[in-house]
Design a protein around this motif. Structure first.
Motif, PDB file in Angstrom:
ATOM      1  N   SER A 117       0.788  -1.234   0.000  1.00 47.04           N
ATOM      2  CA  SER A 117       0.000   0.000   0.000  1.00 47.04           C
ATOM      3  C   SER A 117       0.817   1.280   0.000  1.00 47.04           C
ATOM      4  CB  SER A 117      -0.924   0.018   1.221  1.00 47.04           C
ATOM      5  OG  SER A 117      -0.170   0.214   2.409  1.00 47.04           O
ATOM      6  N   GLY A 118       2.041   1.239   0.511  1.00 48.45           N
ATOM      7  CA  GLY A 118       2.828   2.454   0.656  1.00 48.45           C
ATOM      8  C   GLY A 118       2.496   3.214   1.933  1.00 48.45           C
ATOM      9  N   ARG A 119       1.534   2.741   2.692  1.00 48.65           N
ATOM     10  CA  ARG A 119       1.126   3.392   3.941  1.00 48.65           C
ATOM     11  C   ARG A 119       1.743   2.718   5.162  1.00 48.65           C
ATOM     12  NH1 ARG A 119      -5.295   3.399   3.423  1.00 48.65           N
ATOM     13  NH2 ARG A 119      -5.099   4.224   5.555  1.00 48.65           N
ATOM     14  N   PHE A 120       2.309   1.545   4.966  1.00 46.47           N
ATOM     15  CA  PHE A 120       2.916   0.784   6.050  1.00 46.47           C
ATOM     16  C   PHE A 120       4.320   0.394   5.606  1.00 46.47           C
ATOM     17  CE2 PHE A 120      -1.636   0.328   6.344  1.00 46.47           C
ATOM     18  CZ  PHE A 120      -1.906   0.413   7.704  1.00 46.47           C
ATOM     19  N   ALA A 121       4.974  -0.464   6.370  1.00 52.68           N
ATOM     20  CA  ALA A 121       6.285  -0.975   5.950  1.00 52.68           C
ATOM     21  C   ALA A 121       6.142  -1.712   4.625  1.00 52.68           C
ATOM     22  CB  ALA A 121       6.843  -1.906   7.031  1.00 52.68           C
ATOM     23  N   SER A 122       7.231  -1.829   3.887  1.00 51.40           N
ATOM     24  CA  SER A 122       7.158  -2.373   2.529  1.00 51.40           C
ATOM     25  C   SER A 122       7.408  -3.868   2.425  1.00 51.40           C
ATOM     26  CB  SER A 122       8.162  -1.640   1.629  1.00 51.40           C
ATOM     27  OG  SER A 122       9.472  -1.821   2.129  1.00 51.40           O
ATOM     28  N   ASP A 123       7.616  -4.540   3.554  1.00 54.98           N
ATOM     29  CA  ASP A 123       7.816  -5.987   3.519  1.00 54.98           C
ATOM     30  C   ASP A 123       6.982  -6.641   4.612  1.00 54.98           C
ATOM     31  OD1 ASP A 123       9.953  -6.788   5.930  1.00 54.98           O
ATOM     32  OD2 ASP A 123      10.113  -4.719   5.235  1.00 54.98           O
ATOM     33  N   VAL A 124       6.764  -7.932   4.488  1.00 47.96           N
ATOM     34  CA  VAL A 124       5.866  -8.657   5.384  1.00 47.96           C
ATOM     35  C   VAL A 124       6.280  -8.508   6.846  1.00 47.96           C
ATOM     36  CG1 VAL A 124       5.067 -10.963   6.049  1.00 47.96           C
ATOM     37  CG2 VAL A 124       5.135 -10.321   3.636  1.00 47.96           C
ATOM     38  N   CYS A 125       7.531  -8.804   7.155  1.00 40.81           N
ATOM     39  CA  CYS A 125       7.962  -8.732   8.554  1.00 40.81           C
ATOM     40  C   CYS A 125       7.918  -7.305   9.079  1.00 40.81           C
ATOM     41  CB  CYS A 125       9.365  -9.324   8.706  1.00 40.81           C
ATOM     42  SG  CYS A 125       9.392 -11.122   8.505  1.00 40.81           S
ATOM     43  N   GLY A 126       8.221  -6.350   8.230  1.00 36.67           N
ATOM     44  CA  GLY A 126       8.139  -4.948   8.643  1.00 36.67           C
ATOM     45  C   GLY A 126       6.721  -4.560   9.022  1.00 36.67           C
ATOM     46  N   VAL A 127       5.744  -5.032   8.248  1.00 31.38           N
ATOM     47  CA  VAL A 127       4.335  -4.763   8.545  1.00 31.38           C
ATOM     48  C   VAL A 127       3.949  -5.399   9.874  1.00 31.38           C
ATOM     49  CG1 VAL A 127       1.963  -5.300   7.852  1.00 31.38           C
ATOM     50  CG2 VAL A 127       3.595  -4.453   6.157  1.00 31.38           C
ATOM     51  N   VAL A 128       4.313  -6.668  10.055  1.00 34.75           N
ATOM     52  CA  VAL A 128       3.928  -7.398  11.260  1.00 34.75           C
ATOM     53  C   VAL A 128       4.553  -6.784  12.508  1.00 34.75           C
ATOM     54  CG1 VAL A 128       4.106  -9.637  12.444  1.00 34.75           C
ATOM     55  CG2 VAL A 128       3.525  -9.544  10.005  1.00 34.75           C
ATOM     56  N   LYS A 129       5.807  -6.358  12.396  1.00 32.63           N
ATOM     57  CA  LYS A 129       6.524  -5.838  13.565  1.00 32.63           C
ATOM     58  C   LYS A 129       6.348  -4.337  13.769  1.00 32.63           C
ATOM     59  CE  LYS A 129      10.066  -9.447  13.254  1.00 32.63           C
ATOM     60  NZ  LYS A 129      11.501  -9.736  13.031  1.00 32.63           N
ATOM     61  N   GLN A 130       5.613  -3.695  12.884  1.00 30.09           N
ATOM     62  CA  GLN A 130       5.411  -2.255  13.008  1.00 30.09           C
ATOM     63  C   GLN A 130       4.722  -1.936  14.340  1.00 30.09           C
ATOM     64  OE1 GLN A 130       4.088  -0.627   9.347  1.00 30.09           O
ATOM     65  NE2 GLN A 130       3.823   1.447  10.143  1.00 30.09           N
ATOM     66  N   ARG A 131       5.237  -0.948  15.002  1.00 30.59           N
ATOM     67  CA  ARG A 131       4.782  -0.632  16.362  1.00 30.59           C
ATOM     68  C   ARG A 131       3.282  -0.352  16.415  1.00 30.59           C
ATOM     69  NH1 ARG A 131       7.548   3.998  20.205  1.00 30.59           N
ATOM     70  NH2 ARG A 131       6.324   3.568  22.072  1.00 30.59           N
ATOM     71  N   GLY A 132       2.637  -0.966  17.389  1.00 32.70           N
ATOM     72  CA  GLY A 132       1.240  -0.705  17.664  1.00 32.70           C
ATOM     73  C   GLY A 132       0.242  -1.331  16.712  1.00 32.70           C
ATOM     74  N   GLN A 133       0.661  -2.258  15.858  1.00 35.04           N
ATOM     75  CA  GLN A 133      -0.243  -2.833  14.871  1.00 35.04           C
ATOM     76  C   GLN A 133      -0.819  -4.180  15.308  1.00 35.04           C
ATOM     77  OE1 GLN A 133      -1.306  -1.041  12.184  1.00 35.04           O
ATOM     78  NE2 GLN A 133      -0.118   0.517  13.245  1.00 35.04           N
ATOM     79  N   PHE A 134       0.004  -5.059  15.833  1.00 37.00           N
ATOM     80  CA  PHE A 134      -0.464  -6.392  16.237  1.00 37.00           C
ATOM     81  C   PHE A 134      -0.081  -6.621  17.697  1.00 37.00           C
ATOM     82  CE2 PHE A 134       0.025  -6.663  11.625  1.00 37.00           C
ATOM     83  CZ  PHE A 134      -1.222  -7.157  11.267  1.00 37.00           C
ATOM     84  N   SER A 135      -1.082  -6.931  18.505  1.00 38.31           N
ATOM     85  CA  SER A 135      -0.870  -7.011  19.953  1.00 38.31           C
ATOM     86  C   SER A 135       0.019  -8.174  20.382  1.00 38.31           C
ATOM     87  CB  SER A 135      -2.227  -7.109  20.674  1.00 38.31           C
ATOM     88  OG  SER A 135      -2.929  -8.268  20.245  1.00 38.31           O
ATOM     89  N   PHE A 136       0.155  -9.210  19.565  1.00 44.91           N
ATOM     90  CA  PHE A 136       0.987 -10.348  19.965  1.00 44.91           C
ATOM     91  C   PHE A 136       2.480 -10.054  19.808  1.00 44.91           C
ATOM     92  CE2 PHE A 136       0.336 -10.981  15.435  1.00 44.91           C
ATOM     93  CZ  PHE A 136       1.578 -11.385  14.983  1.00 44.91           C
ATOM     94  N   VAL A 137       2.825  -8.980  19.119  1.00 41.85           N
ATOM     95  CA  VAL A 137       4.234  -8.610  18.927  1.00 41.85           C
ATOM     96  C   VAL A 137       4.667  -7.741  20.101  1.00 41.85           C
ATOM     97  CG1 VAL A 137       5.895  -7.434  17.422  1.00 41.85           C
ATOM     98  CG2 VAL A 137       3.960  -8.676  16.420  1.00 41.85           C
ATOM     99  N   ARG A 138       5.761  -8.112  20.726  1.00 38.94           N
ATOM    100  CA  ARG A 138       6.282  -7.361  21.868  1.00 38.94           C
ATOM    101  C   ARG A 138       7.660  -6.800  21.529  1.00 38.94           C
ATOM    102  NH1 ARG A 138       1.660  -7.271  23.654  1.00 38.94           N
ATOM    103  NH2 ARG A 138       0.871  -8.571  25.342  1.00 38.94           N
TER     104      ARG A 138
END
Length: 201
Positions: A117-138
Motif C-alpha cells: 500500500s505504501g502506507r505501512f512498511a514495505s515488507d511482510v515482517c516490517g508490517v507485522v513488527k510495526q509498532r502498535g499494529q499487532f498485539s501479539f508482537v512485543r
C-alpha cells in the motif's frame, strides 16, 4: 589489458618490429599476409547473453477447486522466503487460529495488502513488527510457536497460499480487521464479515 598488449608485441614478427623503428613520417607498407595475420589477433565479438532468469516466463499460480484444496497442497514443501513465511504464519496463527480458512486467508492478505500500500512498511515482517499494529508482537519480537502445533501448521499453509497468490482474498483490498464487537474508529469501508472478524479498507 596490459597482458593482452604484451602478448601482441611478443608475437609480432621481426618485420613488424623493424617497422616500429622507422620515422613516424615514413609511409608504412603492409602486405596481404601481414594484414591477414593482424586480423586474426582481433578478438571476436560475442553476442550479449541475457540471463535465463530474465527471459524465463513467470510461474503461473496453480489452480485449485477450493480453498481447502489449496491449503492442503501448500501444507508440504518449502516457501521462497522463509522469514516472510514465519512472520505471516505467526500473524495468521495469533490473530485468527480457530477461524474458518477464509478468515485466516483474509488476515494474511491484510498483511500483504499493507506491504503493497505504501502506507505501512514495505515488507511482510516490517508490517507485522510495526509498532502498535499487532498485539501479539512485543518490542518488535515475534513470540515462539511450536512448529508441530496443528493449528500453526494450518496457519503456515494458509500463509503459503497467500504468498503464492494461489487463492483470492475473500476480503479484497482490506487493510484492517477487528472483532465483531470491537468498534474501529475512522472512516473505513467495510469489506467483509468472516467468522468473528470484520475486514475494512
Amino acid at each position: 589489458m596490459t597482458f593482452a598488449l604484451g602478448g601482441l608485441i611478443s608475437t609480432s614478427t621481426i618485420t613488424n618490429a623493424a617497422e616500429i623503428d622507422r620515422p613516424a613520417l615514413a609511409p608504412m607498407t603492409i602486405n596481404a599476409a601481414d594484414n591477414a595475420s593482424a586480423r586474426t589477433l582481433v578478438p571476436s565479438v560475442f553476442p550479449t547473453l541475457v540471463p535465463e532468469i530474465l527471459t524465463a516466463p513467470k510461474p503461473v499460480p496453480a489452480t485449485f477447486s477450493s480453498l481447502d484444496a489449496a491449503v492442503a497442497a501448500h501444507a508440504v514443501g518449502e516457501a521462497g522466503n522463509e522469514e516472510a513465511l514465519r512472520c505471516l504464519a505467526t500473524t495468521v496463527y495469533f490473530e485468527s487460529k480457530g477461524e474458518p480458512l477464509a478468515g485466516q486467508l483474509a488476515v494474511a492478505h491484510v498483511v500483504l495488502n499493507r506491504a503493497r500500500s505504501g502506507r505501512f512498511a514495505s515488507d511482510v515482517c516490517g508490517v507485522v513488527k510495526q509498532r502498535g499494529q499487532f498485539s501479539f508482537v512485543r518490542r518488535g519480537v515475534l513470540p515462539a510457536v511450536d512448529a508441530v502445533n496443528r493449528m500453526y501448521r494450518t496457519a503456515e499453509a494458509v500463509a503459503k497460499v497467500a504468498l503464492a497468490s494461489s487463492w483470492k482474498s475473500p476480503a479484497p483490498n482490506a487493510l484492517f480487521f477487528n472483532g465483531r464487537k470491537v468498534g474501529l474508529p475512522g472512516r473505513l469501508t467495510k469489506v467483509a464479515l468472516i467468522g468473528n472478524h470484520i475486514f475494512y479498507r
